[in-house]
Write a protein that holds these residues in place. Structure first.
Motif, PDB file in Angstrom:
ATOM      1  N   GLU A 110       0.842  -1.208   0.000  1.00  0.00           N
ATOM      2  CA  GLU A 110       0.000   0.000   0.000  1.00  0.00           C
ATOM      3  C   GLU A 110       0.875   1.256   0.000  1.00  0.00           C
ATOM      4  OE1 GLU A 110      -3.045  -0.067  -0.597  1.00  0.00           O
ATOM      5  OE2 GLU A 110      -3.931  -1.903   0.210  1.00  0.00           O
ATOM      6  N   GLU A 157      -4.191   5.235  -1.061  1.00  0.00           N
ATOM      7  CA  GLU A 157      -3.242   4.150  -0.738  1.00  0.00           C
ATOM      8  C   GLU A 157      -2.630   4.371   0.641  1.00  0.00           C
ATOM      9  OE1 GLU A 157      -3.821   1.823  -2.490  1.00  0.00           O
ATOM     10  OE2 GLU A 157      -3.381   2.020  -4.628  1.00  0.00           O
ATOM     11  N   HIS A 173      -5.079   3.246   3.090  1.00  0.00           N
ATOM     12  CA  HIS A 173      -5.030   1.776   3.161  1.00  0.00           C
ATOM     13  C   HIS A 173      -3.840   1.322   4.013  1.00  0.00           C
ATOM     14  CE1 HIS A 173      -7.310   1.336  -0.958  1.00  0.00           C
ATOM     15  NE2 HIS A 173      -8.055   1.864  -0.003  1.00  0.00           N
ATOM     16  N   GLU A 176      -9.261  -1.312  -5.093  1.00  0.00           N
ATOM     17  CA  GLU A 176      -8.172  -1.711  -5.989  1.00  0.00           C
ATOM     18  C   GLU A 176      -8.692  -1.958  -7.406  1.00  0.00           C
ATOM     19  OE1 GLU A 176      -5.808  -0.725  -4.503  1.00  0.00           O
ATOM     20  OE2 GLU A 176      -5.838  -1.358  -2.425  1.00  0.00           O
ATOM     21  N   HIS A 215      -8.898   1.419  -8.833  1.00  0.00           N
ATOM     22  CA  HIS A 215      -7.567   1.932  -9.186  1.00  0.00           C
ATOM     23  C   HIS A 215      -7.091   1.333 -10.505  1.00  0.00           C
ATOM     24  CE1 HIS A 215      -6.662   2.807  -4.660  1.00  0.00           C
ATOM     25  NE2 HIS A 215      -7.515   3.654  -5.195  1.00  0.00           N
TER      26      HIS A 215
END
Ligand code: FE2
Ligand code: FE2
Length: 200
Positions: free
Chosen positions: A38, A69, A72, A152, A155
Motif C-alpha cells: 500500500e 493508498e 489503506h 483496488e 484503481h
C-alpha cells in the motif's frame, strides 16, 4: 467483479492455486507485505506526479489515488497492531521489479507502460484480496479485504483510463494485453515461494 479475467481486470491468468492456502497459513506475513504494498502504491503514484507535472489530467486522479493508498496503509497498520505484529523493514519481492523490466525507457512509451503496469499491479491485488475475502475465517480480516478489493478494482480502471487520455484506445488495448502476459509470467516465476506475499 474481480474474478472476471480479460474483462474488468484484464489479467492474463489467475493466481497459482497454491497461493491461497499458503497465504491463509501465513496471514501475518501477508499483512506485513500488504502494508508495504500500500505504501509503495502511494509512492509510485507520487513519483508519477513528480515526473509528469505537465500532464495536467494526471494530477488530481493520481493525488487522490496516493492519498487513498496511504489510508489503506494506515488501515493495514491497525490490523498489524491488533494482531500484535510489528511493522518492519522488508526486502521487496522480485515481482514488481520484474514487471517493470517491460517498461520502455523512451517517452511517450514510458508513460504508457508505467500506467499499464500499475493498472496490472492493482488488478492482481484485487484478485488476491477477493480470494482472501472469500476464504478467511477471521471476521475482521475478511471485512478488511472485502472493503479494499473494490478500491483496488477502481484503481485498476483509473490507470487504464488515464492511459486512454494520452494514447489511442487500440494502442492501449494491445499494450495492455502484452503487459498482462508479462505480468502473469513475472508472478509465475515466484512460485514456489519461500515467503508468501501479496504478490508471489
Ligand atoms: Fe490500496
Ligand atoms: Fe490501489
Amino acid at each position: 467483479m474481480c474474478g472476471m479475467f480479460g474483462t474488468m481486470l484484464n489479467l492474463h491468468a489467475p493466481s497459482h492455486a497454491a497461493w491461497l492456502p499458503a497465504a491463509l497459513a501465513a496471514m501475518d506475513d501477508v499483512l506485513l507485505d500488504h502494508a508495504h504494498c500500500e505504501k509503495k502504491a502511494a509512492s509510485t503514484a507520487m513519483s508519477l506526479l513528480f515526473r509528469y507535472p505537465d500532464h495536467l489530467e494526471l494530477q488530481r486522479p493520481l493525488s487522490e489515488l496516493a492519498r487513498e493508498e496511504l489510508a489503506h496503509f494506515e488501515l493495514v497498520l491497525r490490523h498489524l497492531d491488533r494482531r500484535g505484529v510489528r511493522f518492519k523493514r522488508q526486502r521487496p519481492s522480485a515481482y514488481a521489479g520484474r514487471l517493470m523490466e517491460a517498461v520502455r525507457p523512451q517517452e511517450p512509451e514510458r508513460l504508457l507502460d508505467m500506467l499499464l503496469c500499475m493498472s496490472l499491479i492493482e488488478a492482481r491485488s484485487c484478485e488476491r484480496m477477493k480470494l482472501l475475502s472469500e476464504a478467511l475465517e477471521d471476521d475482521e480480516l475478511r471485512s478488511l479485504y472485502k472493503g479494499l478489493l473494490a478500491s483496488e478494482a477502481r484503481h485498476h480502471t483509473t490507470y487504464v483510463d488515464l492511459a486512454r487520455l494520452y494514447f489511442d484506445a487500440d494502442v492501449v488495448r494491445v499494450r495492455l494485453e502484452a503487459l498482462a502476459a508479462h505480468e502473469a509470467s513475472a508472478l509465475e516465476r515466484e512460485w514456489p515461494a519461500t515467503h508468501v506475499r501479496m504478490h508471489t
